[in-house]
Design a protein around this motif. Structure first.
Motif, PDB file in Angstrom:
ATOM      1  N   GLN A  61       0.872  -1.016  -0.058  1.00 25.07           N
ATOM      2  CA  GLN A  61      -0.090  -0.179   0.011  1.00 25.07           C
ATOM      3  C   GLN A  61       0.870   1.131   0.163  1.00 25.07           C
ATOM      4  N   LEU A  62       0.306   2.217  -0.699  1.00 27.62           N
ATOM      5  CA  LEU A  62       1.235   3.422  -0.547  1.00 27.62           C
ATOM      6  C   LEU A  62       1.068   4.121   0.798  1.00 27.62           C
ATOM      7  N   SER A  63       2.072   4.998   1.159  1.00 29.83           N
ATOM      8  CA  SER A  63       2.328   5.615   2.450  1.00 29.83           C
ATOM      9  C   SER A  63       1.651   6.777   2.470  1.00 29.83           C
ATOM     10  N   ASN A 100      -2.304   8.382  -5.192  1.00 25.94           N
ATOM     11  CA  ASN A 100      -3.044   7.163  -4.961  1.00 25.94           C
ATOM     12  C   ASN A 100      -2.654   5.771  -5.780  1.00 25.94           C
ATOM     13  N   GLN A 101      -1.738   6.157  -6.853  1.00 22.37           N
ATOM     14  CA  GLN A 101      -1.187   4.913  -7.592  1.00 22.37           C
ATOM     15  C   GLN A 101      -0.137   5.239  -8.314  1.00 22.37           C
ATOM     16  N   LEU A 102       0.745   4.274  -8.390  1.00 17.74           N
ATOM     17  CA  LEU A 102       2.006   4.325  -9.008  1.00 17.74           C
ATOM     18  C   LEU A 102       1.978   4.148 -10.471  1.00 17.74           C
ATOM     19  N   ARG A 103       2.515   5.218 -11.285  1.00 15.74           N
ATOM     20  CA  ARG A 103       2.479   5.184 -12.572  1.00 15.74           C
ATOM     21  C   ARG A 103       3.584   4.580 -13.205  1.00 15.74           C
ATOM     22  N   ILE A 104       3.632   3.601 -13.985  1.00 14.10           N
ATOM     23  CA  ILE A 104       4.904   2.846 -14.539  1.00 14.10           C
ATOM     24  C   ILE A 104       4.647   3.072 -16.183  1.00 14.10           C
ATOM     25  N   CYS A 141       8.020   5.389 -12.290  1.00  6.56           N
ATOM     26  CA  CYS A 141       9.200   4.462 -12.720  1.00  6.56           C
ATOM     27  C   CYS A 141       9.083   4.211 -14.273  1.00  6.56           C
ATOM     28  N   LEU A 142      10.340   4.442 -14.837  1.00  7.82           N
ATOM     29  CA  LEU A 142      10.272   4.349 -16.231  1.00  7.82           C
ATOM     30  C   LEU A 142      11.034   2.949 -16.662  1.00  7.82           C
ATOM     31  N   VAL A 143      10.068   2.026 -17.346  1.00 10.62           N
ATOM     32  CA  VAL A 143      10.851   0.563 -17.837  1.00 10.62           C
ATOM     33  C   VAL A 143      10.952   0.535 -19.505  1.00 10.62           C
ATOM     34  N   SER A 144      12.254   0.301 -19.563  1.00 11.35           N
ATOM     35  CA  SER A 144      12.791   0.224 -21.020  1.00 11.35           C
ATOM     36  C   SER A 144      12.710  -1.154 -21.384  1.00 11.35           C
ATOM     37  N   VAL A 145      12.018  -1.514 -22.421  1.00 14.18           N
ATOM     38  CA  VAL A 145      11.801  -3.033 -22.946  1.00 14.18           C
ATOM     39  C   VAL A 145      12.373  -3.289 -24.147  1.00 14.18           C
ATOM     40  N   LEU A 146      13.570  -4.319 -23.981  1.00 18.44           N
ATOM     41  CA  LEU A 146      14.481  -4.677 -25.016  1.00 18.44           C
ATOM     42  C   LEU A 146      14.139  -6.100 -25.435  1.00 18.44           C
ATOM     43  N   PRO A 147      14.053  -6.305 -26.792  1.00 14.65           N
ATOM     44  CA  PRO A 147      13.719  -7.678 -27.044  1.00 14.65           C
ATOM     45  C   PRO A 147      15.034  -8.428 -27.532  1.00 14.65           C
ATOM     46  N   ASN A 206       7.873   3.534  -5.554  1.00 16.79           N
ATOM     47  CA  ASN A 206       7.403   3.730  -4.303  1.00 16.79           C
ATOM     48  C   ASN A 206       8.466   4.847  -3.460  1.00 16.79           C
ATOM     49  N   ASP A 207       9.660   4.289  -3.736  1.00 14.06           N
ATOM     50  CA  ASP A 207      10.887   5.016  -2.920  1.00 14.06           C
ATOM     51  C   ASP A 207      10.899   6.428  -3.656  1.00 14.06           C
ATOM     52  N   TYR A 208      10.691   6.517  -4.966  1.00 16.82           N
ATOM     53  CA  TYR A 208      10.798   7.779  -5.666  1.00 16.82           C
ATOM     54  C   TYR A 208       9.711   8.681  -5.221  1.00 16.82           C
TER      55      TYR A 208
END
Ligand SMILES: Nc1nc2c(ncn2[C@@H]2O[C@H](COP(=O)(O)OP(=O)(O)OP(=O)(O)O)[C@@H](O)[C@H]2O)c(=O)[nH]1
Ligand SMILES: [Mg+2]
Length: 265
Positions: free
Chosen positions: A15-17, A22-26, A146-152, A255-257
């Motif tokens: 849960q977010l503190s 209210n929500q983490l955006r990825i 959080c930024l997620v880089s996707v590499l195939p 969440n840390d961010y």
């Protein structure tokens, strides 16, 4: 059972503190057909423990020719019980290819929280400031956490220079904003026949290690190898574990961010 399995429980209880967010955006970005939508589907499949009828990913064969994902939308993930959702949401954007992908300026706008759900990307240029989907005063909750880089894995060395430099630009922008980043390497089954038959070989496979080394300048210990759910209709422990390992870190970093930003603001 591997220790990672407990992540599943951890995520259920997470849960977010802070009431400010209210929500983490990825945000997921990467080349066309890299497996971005499939990763979101896979996360859904893992969290629900069942096939989630490919609601988001495209299974079309011509992923090479053009991108399908055009509308901007954060996807919620259902929890047990009606109307209950995890406190994190995912979005993936149209492939970063030469002519018709989302322009880099719009990816930066997303990172900043300027683009609202429902916006349809215009490959010709970034969102106009008077657009109804433009948020002119975004706060921490609107930003990407959080930024997620996707590499195939099977195409890392074939990624065009243009896409590589676009991805670098996006990562640089995220770095400037202090947004944490994770790199996911999909399609591990496509590069190593040993891994294809036995996913547990992933940590010893020389081929996978080689591919991680090619990982477009990302340090090897920041790359999470995964195999997405693409043709399987039931859950497999080792597929689940790889996805959970990546997911847990994505959520914890995000969440840390948020906590960090609130603490320093
Ligand atoms: N073998 C294998 N196939 C995968 C994997 N991940 C995705 N796929 C398949 O690759 C194709 C492309 O996956 P998508 O998830 O649609 O890719 P995307 O990055 O969302 O693509 P765009 O939205 O077009 O940019 C689909 O046919 C998937 O089933 C994987 O880990 N292994
Ligand atoms: Mg997609």
């Amino acid at each position: 059972r591997p220790v990672e399995w407990r992540y599943d429980q951890k995520l259920k209880e997470f849960q977010l503190s802070t009431p400010d967010v209210n929500q983490l955006r990825i945000l997921l970005h990467g080349p066309i057909g890299a497996g971005k939508s499939s990763f979101i589907n896979s996360v859904n499949t893992v969290l629900q423990g069942r096939n989630t009828t490919a609601a988001l990913a495209n299974s079309a064969a011509d992923v090479e020719s053009h991108s399908f994902t055009v509308k901007f939308k954060y996807h919620r993930l259902k929890k047990d019980g009606p109307g209950s959702f995890y406190p994190f949401v995912f979005t993936d954007i149209m492939g970063l290819e030469q002519s018709m992908g989302v322009c880099t300026d719009d990816i930066k706008n997303i990172l900043d929280g300027h683009i609202k759900n429902g916006y349809t990307f215009n490959p010709a240029g970034p969102i106009e400031k008077d657009n109804q989907y433009y948020n002119s005063s975004p706060s921490l909750k609107d930003r990407v956490h959080c930024l997620v880089s996707v590499l195939p894995a099977h195409k890392i060395s074939l990624t065009s220079d243009k896409v590589v430099s676009k991805m670098k630009e996006v990562r640089q922008k995220a770095r400037d904003l202090g947004i944490p980043q994770v790199t996911i390497m999909t399609m591990v089954d496509e590069v190593c026949p040993l891994v294809k038959h036995d996913l547990e070989k992933i940590y010893t496979s020389k081929k996978i290690k080689e591919k991680c080394r090619d990982g477009l300048g990302v340090p090897m210990n920041c790359i999470y190898p995964v195999k997405n759910y693409s043709e399987e209709i039931t859950n497999y422990l080792h597929l689940d574990v790889l996805i959970l390992v990546a997911l847990k870190d994505i959520i914890m970093f995000a969440n840390d961010y948020v906590e960090d930003q609130i603490y320093t603001e």
